[in-house]
Design a protein around this motif. Sequence first.
Motif, PDB file in Angstrom:
ATOM      1  N   GLY A 107     -10.103  22.465  49.331  1.00  0.00           N
ATOM      2  CA  GLY A 107     -11.477  21.991  49.416  1.00  0.00           C
ATOM      3  C   GLY A 107     -11.729  20.844  48.485  1.00  0.00           C
ATOM      4  O   GLY A 107     -12.736  20.798  47.808  1.00  0.00           O
ATOM      5  N   GLY A 108     -10.804  19.918  48.407  1.00  0.00           N
ATOM      6  CA  GLY A 108     -10.995  18.795  47.507  1.00  0.00           C
ATOM      7  C   GLY A 108     -10.532  19.151  46.112  1.00  0.00           C
ATOM      8  O   GLY A 108     -10.250  20.317  45.799  1.00  0.00           O
ATOM      9  N   ARG A 109     -10.475  18.166  45.250  1.00  0.00           N
ATOM     10  CA  ARG A 109      -9.911  18.379  43.917  1.00  0.00           C
ATOM     11  C   ARG A 109     -10.683  19.405  43.104  1.00  0.00           C
ATOM     12  O   ARG A 109     -10.136  20.083  42.260  1.00  0.00           O
ATOM     13  CB  ARG A 109      -9.891  17.052  43.140  1.00  0.00           C
ATOM     14  CG  ARG A 109      -8.956  16.031  43.691  1.00  0.00           C
ATOM     15  CD  ARG A 109      -7.532  16.194  43.172  1.00  0.00           C
ATOM     16  NE  ARG A 109      -7.451  16.344  41.733  1.00  0.00           N
ATOM     17  CZ  ARG A 109      -6.699  17.249  41.155  1.00  0.00           C
ATOM     18  NH1 ARG A 109      -6.025  18.107  41.883  1.00  0.00           N
ATOM     19  NH2 ARG A 109      -6.621  17.311  39.859  1.00  0.00           N
ATOM     20  N   TYR A 110     -11.958  19.504  43.363  1.00  0.00           N
ATOM     21  CA  TYR A 110     -12.748  20.361  42.475  1.00  0.00           C
ATOM     22  C   TYR A 110     -13.089  21.683  43.126  1.00  0.00           C
ATOM     23  O   TYR A 110     -13.875  22.458  42.598  1.00  0.00           O
ATOM     24  CB  TYR A 110     -14.003  19.615  42.025  1.00  0.00           C
ATOM     25  CG  TYR A 110     -13.616  18.321  41.373  1.00  0.00           C
ATOM     26  CD1 TYR A 110     -13.054  18.334  40.097  1.00  0.00           C
ATOM     27  CD2 TYR A 110     -13.707  17.123  42.043  1.00  0.00           C
ATOM     28  CE1 TYR A 110     -12.624  17.167  39.504  1.00  0.00           C
ATOM     29  CE2 TYR A 110     -13.276  15.961  41.464  1.00  0.00           C
ATOM     30  CZ  TYR A 110     -12.738  15.984  40.189  1.00  0.00           C
ATOM     31  OH  TYR A 110     -12.308  14.832  39.609  1.00  0.00           O
ATOM     32  N   GLY A 111     -12.530  21.915  44.255  1.00  0.00           N
ATOM     33  CA  GLY A 111     -12.677  23.232  44.864  1.00  0.00           C
ATOM     34  C   GLY A 111     -14.059  23.504  45.414  1.00  0.00           C
ATOM     35  O   GLY A 111     -14.290  24.514  46.046  1.00  0.00           O
ATOM     36  N   GLY A 112     -15.005  22.589  45.202  1.00  0.00           N
ATOM     37  CA  GLY A 112     -16.369  22.884  45.619  1.00  0.00           C
ATOM     38  C   GLY A 112     -16.695  22.376  47.008  1.00  0.00           C
ATOM     39  O   GLY A 112     -17.508  22.951  47.691  1.00  0.00           O
ATOM     40  N   GLY A 113     -16.016  21.290  47.396  1.00  0.00           N
ATOM     41  CA  GLY A 113     -16.351  20.689  48.681  1.00  0.00           C
ATOM     42  C   GLY A 113     -15.917  21.566  49.836  1.00  0.00           C
ATOM     43  O   GLY A 113     -14.900  22.253  49.768  1.00  0.00           O
TER      44      GLY A 113
END
Lengths: 328, 320
Positions: free
Chosen positions: A314-320
Amino acid sequence: MTEATASAQGLAKTSRPRSLVLEFLGRLFREKPLGAFGAIIFLILLLTGIFADFIATEGFNVIHPLDKLKPPGGEYTYFDADFNKQTGTYLLGSDQLGRDVFSRIVYGARISVIIAFSATTLSIIISLTLGLMAGFFGGRIDMASQRFVDAWMSFPDLIILIVAVSILGPGMWQVILVLGLLYGIAGSRIVRGAVLSTRENMYVHAAQTIGASTPRILLRHILPNIMAPVIVLFTTRLAAVILAESGLSFLGLGIPPPAPSWGGMLSIEGKSYMFLAPWLAILPGVALTIVVYGINMFGDALRDLLDPRLRGGGGRYGGGKPRNKRRT
Amino acid sequence: MQTYLIRRLLALIPTLFFASIIVFSVIRLIPGDIIDLMLSENDFGASDRETRAQITEALGLHEPIYVQYLVWAKKLVLHGDLGNSLWQDTPVIDDIKARLPYTLELGALGLFFALVIAIPIGIYSAIHQETLGDHVGRTISILGLSIPSFWLGTMVVIMPAIWWGWSTPTGAVPFLDDPIRNLQVFLTPSLILGLALSAVTMRMTRTMMLEVLRQDYIRTAWAKGLKERVIILRHAMKNALIPVITLIGLFVPILIGGTVIIEQIFTIPGIGQLLLESVSARDYPVITGIFLVVGLIVIATNLVVDLCYGFLDPKVRYDD
């Protein structure tokens, strides 16, 4: 030695695009052996499709009434042009009408190639048009089109396909059109996302400042910079299209017989004769699996090599939300 | 949270509107006039104008298309009425209600198997990154993605029958009537349905685990001398699985689409079968109804998943 290097450098300078491709292929083979393996499978599929006439031992609809349901390697007899009796073997057996399964699978590859490339090309064109418009102009166009895409994507692929093909009727161009439209609309999300992030680059603002026209900005500045995700999208779609077409043909809604679509072969011949002649069901499925596997491997490698942002998750920060991965 | 919920619900309105337009207009494009079919079925010549006009009027097909849409939408919103089947004259909603449980059960079991297969392998793969086990797992995962479920399903029906003279049980019964029989019938189809999705889930689990395992708090946990099992299960897994939850929302349309083929192979009388039947009979209201119900299910589950996401991940804030 130095001369050779110098001339090699000169060569590299003059033919830069080619050396980029070569460099990329080198990386593919060095870093992603499985991806390279997939690329080879993909190439074999392409060549089989293009040269089906030379590879197949006979036409896809040549019927030998005496040789029904011969197992793979089974012998057959035929009369050549001078009415001499000849014997040969069915490499992969024959079907319920006595047609050579090997030839049908080879011609099936051609159908897969034609549909995969036309539908995927159509879908990419649609994705690019919609995605560029929505991403670049933003505002109301973007809002409305995104709600439409939302609505579109809340219907399962296969159900849209079934209904659409039942409207247009089964057939090659119908399948191409429907698959192209289906994946085109879904893929516009990915293009839009790429455009949104590219649009904010300084060089785009610079181009706007010096008065470049909108088409020029779109085609010369934005399009080249979103090619990486688009190429990855193209490859993964190829596999999806091949699978979807065979699924439709399996349900009897895709390519009508006697054309040898792999999905249709599995359904019509395979299911009816599955106990008498299991190879009729096994072989098209094996072909399908190998091809889709190869393209998936190749697509995976491309994704890693070309576009680290799409590397899953989910993207680098896991939030997307991994919306982009939806229909890949 | 509350304002977020309201905003999400408001944003649903245009989506639902577009969805209903898509459903309604797409379906009305179907050629092969239902009246021709009905007339030929009842031995009336297609030239029988009077009968034709009567039927057209009785079905409301003589109105302009937007009036037909408004009539349809009004009935739907006010009475939950999806119209009657053009052939059986039974309410569409009843047909769907009778078939939906099978499809939902198939989908839910498929999802269950997908997660049960994928998560342990994904975690193993991440912990043993770039080892033989990891490579085998990843290769199998892409393979699982590549095997068409209709082929795998056919194989599962044929092969045991040829080898051992055993075939998968068929003849689905409602769960409440006979739970054991029901599960026997649903076991194989749902496993096959789950297998394709497990490939995606496994890759997602692996990627997220890899990312989480490199974070500082995991290093801290190691430094504290915690056991590997505790670190993996209590610290890393919890965070790594959050995006996997999101995947579930994306799986719902794939699951429902997949059930069409699986139901066809294993002759389960679910929504997919109903759809194929009504497509070949050109039964517009049934097709419309299925389309709409499926769309609603997908939209609703996505909403629920999004809300769960915020609940599970305190980093996600809905206020701004």
